[in-house]
Design a protein around this motif. Sequence first.
Motif, PDB file in Angstrom:
ATOM      1  N   SER A  35     -74.143  71.580  -4.514  1.00 55.63           N
ATOM      2  CA  SER A  35     -73.508  71.026  -5.720  1.00 55.63           C
ATOM      3  C   SER A  35     -74.551  70.141  -6.391  1.00 55.63           C
ATOM      4  O   SER A  35     -75.512  69.719  -5.762  1.00 55.63           O
ATOM      5  CB  SER A  35     -72.275  70.206  -5.341  1.00 55.63           C
ATOM      6  N   GLY A  36     -74.355  69.884  -7.648  1.00 53.49           N
ATOM      7  CA  GLY A  36     -75.344  69.070  -8.364  1.00 53.49           C
ATOM      8  C   GLY A  36     -75.372  69.487  -9.810  1.00 53.49           C
ATOM      9  O   GLY A  36     -74.707  70.450 -10.204  1.00 53.49           O
ATOM     10  N   LYS A  37     -76.169  68.776 -10.590  1.00 54.48           N
ATOM     11  CA  LYS A  37     -76.112  69.018 -12.047  1.00 54.48           C
ATOM     12  C   LYS A  37     -76.649  70.405 -12.433  1.00 54.48           C
ATOM     13  O   LYS A  37     -76.086  71.053 -13.298  1.00 54.48           O
ATOM     14  CB  LYS A  37     -76.815  67.891 -12.803  1.00 54.48           C
ATOM     15  N   PHE A  38     -77.691  70.871 -11.758  1.00 52.05           N
ATOM     16  CA  PHE A  38     -78.226  72.189 -12.138  1.00 52.05           C
ATOM     17  C   PHE A  38     -77.225  73.297 -11.796  1.00 52.05           C
ATOM     18  O   PHE A  38     -77.029  74.239 -12.556  1.00 52.05           O
ATOM     19  CB  PHE A  38     -79.570  72.452 -11.448  1.00 52.05           C
ATOM     20  N   TYR A  39     -76.599  73.141 -10.622  1.00 45.20           N
ATOM     21  CA  TYR A  39     -75.612  74.135 -10.205  1.00 45.20           C
ATOM     22  C   TYR A  39     -74.445  74.149 -11.191  1.00 45.20           C
ATOM     23  O   TYR A  39     -73.933  75.212 -11.558  1.00 45.20           O
ATOM     24  CB  TYR A  39     -75.119  73.813  -8.794  1.00 45.20           C
ATOM     25  N   GLN A  40     -74.057  72.965 -11.638  1.00 36.17           N
ATOM     26  CA  GLN A  40     -72.959  72.849 -12.606  1.00 36.17           C
ATOM     27  C   GLN A  40     -73.325  73.548 -13.912  1.00 36.17           C
ATOM     28  O   GLN A  40     -72.554  74.344 -14.446  1.00 36.17           O
ATOM     29  CB  GLN A  40     -72.693  71.354 -12.845  1.00 36.17           C
ATOM     30  N   THR A 298     -82.590  76.948  -8.388  1.00 43.20           N
ATOM     31  CA  THR A 298     -82.430  75.477  -8.526  1.00 43.20           C
ATOM     32  C   THR A 298     -81.601  74.824  -7.403  1.00 43.20           C
ATOM     33  O   THR A 298     -81.375  73.615  -7.442  1.00 43.20           O
ATOM     34  CB  THR A 298     -81.811  75.037  -9.885  1.00 43.20           C
ATOM     35  N   ASP A 302     -81.185  70.647  -6.592  1.00 42.01           N
ATOM     36  CA  ASP A 302     -79.941  69.875  -6.476  1.00 42.01           C
ATOM     37  C   ASP A 302     -79.830  69.208  -5.108  1.00 42.01           C
ATOM     38  O   ASP A 302     -79.457  68.026  -5.010  1.00 42.01           O
ATOM     39  CB  ASP A 302     -78.736  70.806  -6.677  1.00 42.01           C
ATOM     40  N   ASP A 305     -82.314  66.317  -4.811  1.00 44.67           N
ATOM     41  CA  ASP A 305     -81.919  65.182  -5.667  1.00 44.67           C
ATOM     42  C   ASP A 305     -80.829  64.353  -4.987  1.00 44.67           C
ATOM     43  O   ASP A 305     -80.831  63.122  -5.053  1.00 44.67           O
ATOM     44  CB  ASP A 305     -81.412  65.690  -7.026  1.00 44.67           C
ATOM     45  N   GLU A 306     -79.906  65.068  -4.336  1.00 42.46           N
ATOM     46  CA  GLU A 306     -78.810  64.374  -3.649  1.00 42.46           C
ATOM     47  C   GLU A 306     -79.366  63.511  -2.516  1.00 42.46           C
ATOM     48  O   GLU A 306     -78.957  62.368  -2.313  1.00 42.46           O
ATOM     49  CB  GLU A 306     -77.845  65.433  -3.097  1.00 42.46           C
ATOM     50  N   LYS A 315     -85.435  60.768  -8.063  1.00 43.27           N
ATOM     51  CA  LYS A 315     -85.095  62.199  -7.992  1.00 43.27           C
ATOM     52  C   LYS A 315     -86.287  63.028  -8.464  1.00 43.27           C
ATOM     53  O   LYS A 315     -87.260  62.491  -8.978  1.00 43.27           O
ATOM     54  CB  LYS A 315     -83.905  62.481  -8.908  1.00 43.27           C
ATOM     55  N   ARG A 319     -88.677  69.959  -8.472  1.00 44.68           N
ATOM     56  CA  ARG A 319     -88.289  69.987  -9.889  1.00 44.68           C
ATOM     57  C   ARG A 319     -88.985  71.135 -10.601  1.00 44.68           C
ATOM     58  O   ARG A 319     -89.838  71.815 -10.019  1.00 44.68           O
ATOM     59  CB  ARG A 319     -88.662  68.654 -10.556  1.00 44.68           C
TER      60      ARG A 319
END
Length: 471
Positions: A35-40, A298, A302, A305-306, A315, A319
């Motif tokens: 989970s994470g912003k890229f996955y979102q 990605t 994610d 970053d977590e 983070k 990248r």
Amino acid sequence: MANKNENLQPEKFRDSLGTVNKEGGRNWVYPKKVSGKFYQWRTYFSWLLLGILFAGPFIQVNGRPWLLFNIFERKFIIFGAVFWPQDTYLLIFLLLIFVVFIILFTVVFGRVFCGWACPQTLFMEMVFRKIEYWIEGDANQQRKLNAMPWNGEKVRKKTLKMSIFILISLLISHTVMAYLIGIDQVKEIVMQPPTENLAGFLGLIAFTGIFLFVFSWFREQACIVVCPYGRLQGVMLDNQSINVSYDYVRGEPRGPIRKNKQEDQALGDCIDCTLCVQVCPTGIDIRNGVQMECVNCTACMDACDEVMEKVERPKGLIRYASENSIQKGTSKLITGRVKAYSAILLLLISGFVGLLSTRTDLGATVTRFRGMTYQEREGDKISNLYELTLINKTFEQQEVDLVPEDPTITLERVGDTDWNLEGQTKFEGRFFLVKAQADMQVPQESIVLLLQQNGETIDEIETNFMGPVKK
Ligand code: SF4
Ligand code: SF4
């Protein structure tokens, strides 16, 4: 691209595939849920792309499909523009433009397409994998389930999963078929008994089987061992290309957080938790450097970053970055290669636009009737028989005529004499050209026919006329 990090192990990992064991069998990859912003963002983007993909065959403009890739009849409709077999040169141009664009895009942005827009990744990670997580749980639960004997729970979960996989594969195969033969034909195949449309029915079954095989079993192997684009990365990428990359300058030497502050300060930011490896759907360790197997999904970005957030470090240890930006802290997008590919792309696009603007709405081919030379007629006349193929590329009816440039030659239509063509139709007919024998100067002479569309000359067709020369 080699990893310049001197601290890392010799690049032994490049000698084998992470998904193949020593005996040559399959190492099944169980990527951990991410989970994470890229996955979102990728999830939202995949909804958009999948929506377009499934809606595509239903989109009609003025009663005709917006997209059609009928390879069987060699008829293509791209964004509403129709391309017939006679337009193959235009399609080749279009294909070249696409290939050069992909190369240019890859040189600059690496495999961003694989991670964000490739149908294989979209369906695998955003559809099939999500269903698998929903039914069988995360990586460890899946491992456990696969290891357990066939008890009630396993049978129930596997049956449910495969039933949903089959339904989705059916949906994909019908969509692909609709792009190939049109939505109306697919509807016919579905509504009629299989015996009425056996080829179409078998095609649908074959496609369904292929998709089911790829997404339930073959999976990441499609990217690693089959996809030509993936295998070409080695020649397309350079040190300026942007990729999912591990910042080894910041991360190494890696090691778990130590209680002893001094020891800890001697280490880099990577705490060697291996989460980036656990989430990877192709089973690789991105810390080894850019690898052919990486589909730039990605997930490792994610995951890392977590971790960085938890250990209160910046983070972006993994990248989007080029090798040069990590190694030297500099990045340059517009390189010599990029300029060269851009120039080629521009040339190809200009050529395509030029050819497209000179394309006629009507395709006509005239050939002499095979195995026949000439006929002698009453009144000292000679005739030759010809075959005519007409293609109306427009969507309107066209009145077509062929008129010999030489007024002493007459044209006689044979068989179907109605040369009015409905939109999007092909016509095959025959005609005679008749000429006075006294006018024959050589045994075979070149003559010009004027192709007329609705009374207007739009093209000239050259053919030849045979006959005996009077001594
Ligand atoms: S997730 Fe980040 S911190 Fe953990 S091993 Fe990978 S690179 Fe190192
Ligand atoms: S290395 Fe990272 S980006 Fe590449 S496939 Fe694995 S998880 Fe995805």
